[in-house]
Enzyme design. Structure first.
Site, short mmCIF file in Angstrom:
data_model
loop_
_atom_site.label_atom_id
_atom_site.label_comp_id
_atom_site.label_asym_id
_atom_site.label_seq_id
_atom_site.Cartn_x
_atom_site.Cartn_y
_atom_site.Cartn_z
N ARG A 59 -111.04 94.10 -16.65
CA ARG A 59 -110.46 95.29 -15.89
C ARG A 59 -111.06 96.57 -15.46
NH1 ARG A 59 -104.89 94.71 -14.26
NH2 ARG A 59 -104.44 96.68 -12.97
N HIS A 103 -92.86 103.47 -2.69
CA HIS A 103 -92.00 102.64 -3.71
C HIS A 103 -90.52 102.57 -3.23
CE1 HIS A 103 -90.91 100.81 -7.52
NE2 HIS A 103 -89.93 101.72 -7.62
N ASP A 139 -95.89 104.70 -10.81
CA ASP A 139 -94.99 105.19 -9.91
C ASP A 139 -94.33 106.78 -10.66
OD1 ASP A 139 -93.63 102.10 -9.48
OD2 ASP A 139 -94.98 103.05 -8.21
C1 GRF Z 1 -92.77 97.82 -0.03
O1 GRF Z 1 -91.44 97.85 -0.18
C2 GRF Z 1 -93.57 98.74 -1.22
O2 GRF Z 1 -92.98 99.66 -1.22
C3 GRF Z 1 -93.62 97.89 -2.39
O3 GRF Z 1 -94.09 96.56 -1.87
C4 GRF Z 1 -93.58 96.39 -0.68
C5 GRF Z 1 -94.62 95.84 0.20
O4 GRF Z 1 -93.84 95.15 1.44
N1 GRF Z 1 -94.50 98.42 -3.28
P1 GRF Z 1 -95.16 94.60 2.35
O5 GRF Z 1 -96.18 93.64 1.56
O6 GRF Z 1 -95.71 95.73 3.00
O7 GRF Z 1 -94.29 93.92 3.37
#
Ligand code: GRF
Length: 194
Positions: A59, A103, A139
């Site tokens: 990692r 998020h 987050d």
């Molecule tokens: C979004 O809702 C973001 O907040 C979450 O994953 C989703 C990504 O959607 N972490 P996309 O891949 O941009 O359609």
């Protein structure tokens, strides 16, 4: 921008970046797996790179590689939009304070990879979206902006997530615009755009 999925947030930021008067451009797209975000970047003529954990001995090596690949694009800000990996200490050491994430829940409620499904399962009536600075937690960084989204009785995780994304796209693009134009002031746990 760093992404791992459908790339709808990426696509909406590309569109916003190309409006007249835009203050930002997307200089590169990094992904950790084969995903639609790569073709969205390529179709938009934006450089992209793939940095898979599995391609590295551990990692920490992946963390180094992601930092170096991102550094080659020399971004002022890093936007994680659906990037499904926790950024490591090397990456944070280089870009910390200039990484913004979106998020699909009202943090600190429902952090992690299943925020939409967790809110639905918990039975809350309102969830939403949070734009925050990324720190070394999951987050947990200082919150910049939030918008609420009502949960409908017949919502599934998918229908709810698609409705959240509609709000999310606008809020993330607005916040990226404000951050690039004005920067951010961090006071303890709180962040504000002057
Ligand atoms: C979004 O809702 C973001 O907040 C979450 O994953 C989703 C990504 O959607 N972490 P996309 O891949 O941009 O359609």
């Amino acid at each position: 921008m760093l992404a791992s999925g459908a790339g709808s947030l990426l696509a909406s930021l590309i569109e916003r970046s190309r409006r007249p008067g835009s203050v930002f451009e997307i200089v590169a797209v990094g992904v950790d797996r084969d995903c639609a975000a790569v073709s969205i970047a390529q179709d938009a003529g934006i450089a992209s790179f793939t940095c898979r954990v599995a391609d590295h001995p551990d990692r920490a090596a992946w963390d180094d590689a992601l930092r170096d690949l991102t550094d080659q694009a020399a971004p002022d800000w890093v936007v994680t939009a659906g990037f499904m990996k926790i950024l490591g200490p090397r990456f944070l050491g280089r870009f910390g304070g200039h990484i913004v994430n979106s998020h699909p829940a009202l943090l600190p409620s429902f952090p992690g990879a299943h925020g939409v499904a967790d809110a639905l399962a918990h039975g809350v009536k309102v969830t939403g979206t949070t734009v925050h600075l990324v720190d070394d937690g999951v987050d947990t960084g200082p919150i910049l902006a939030q918008r609420a989204v009502q949960i409908a009785d017949d919502d599934t995780a998918d229908t709810l997530h698609e409705r959240i994304k509609i709000i999310e796209r606008e809020l993330l693009a607005d916040m990226v615009t404000a951050l690039v134009a004005k920067g951010v002031v961090i006071e303890g746990r709180k962040a504000r755009i002057p």
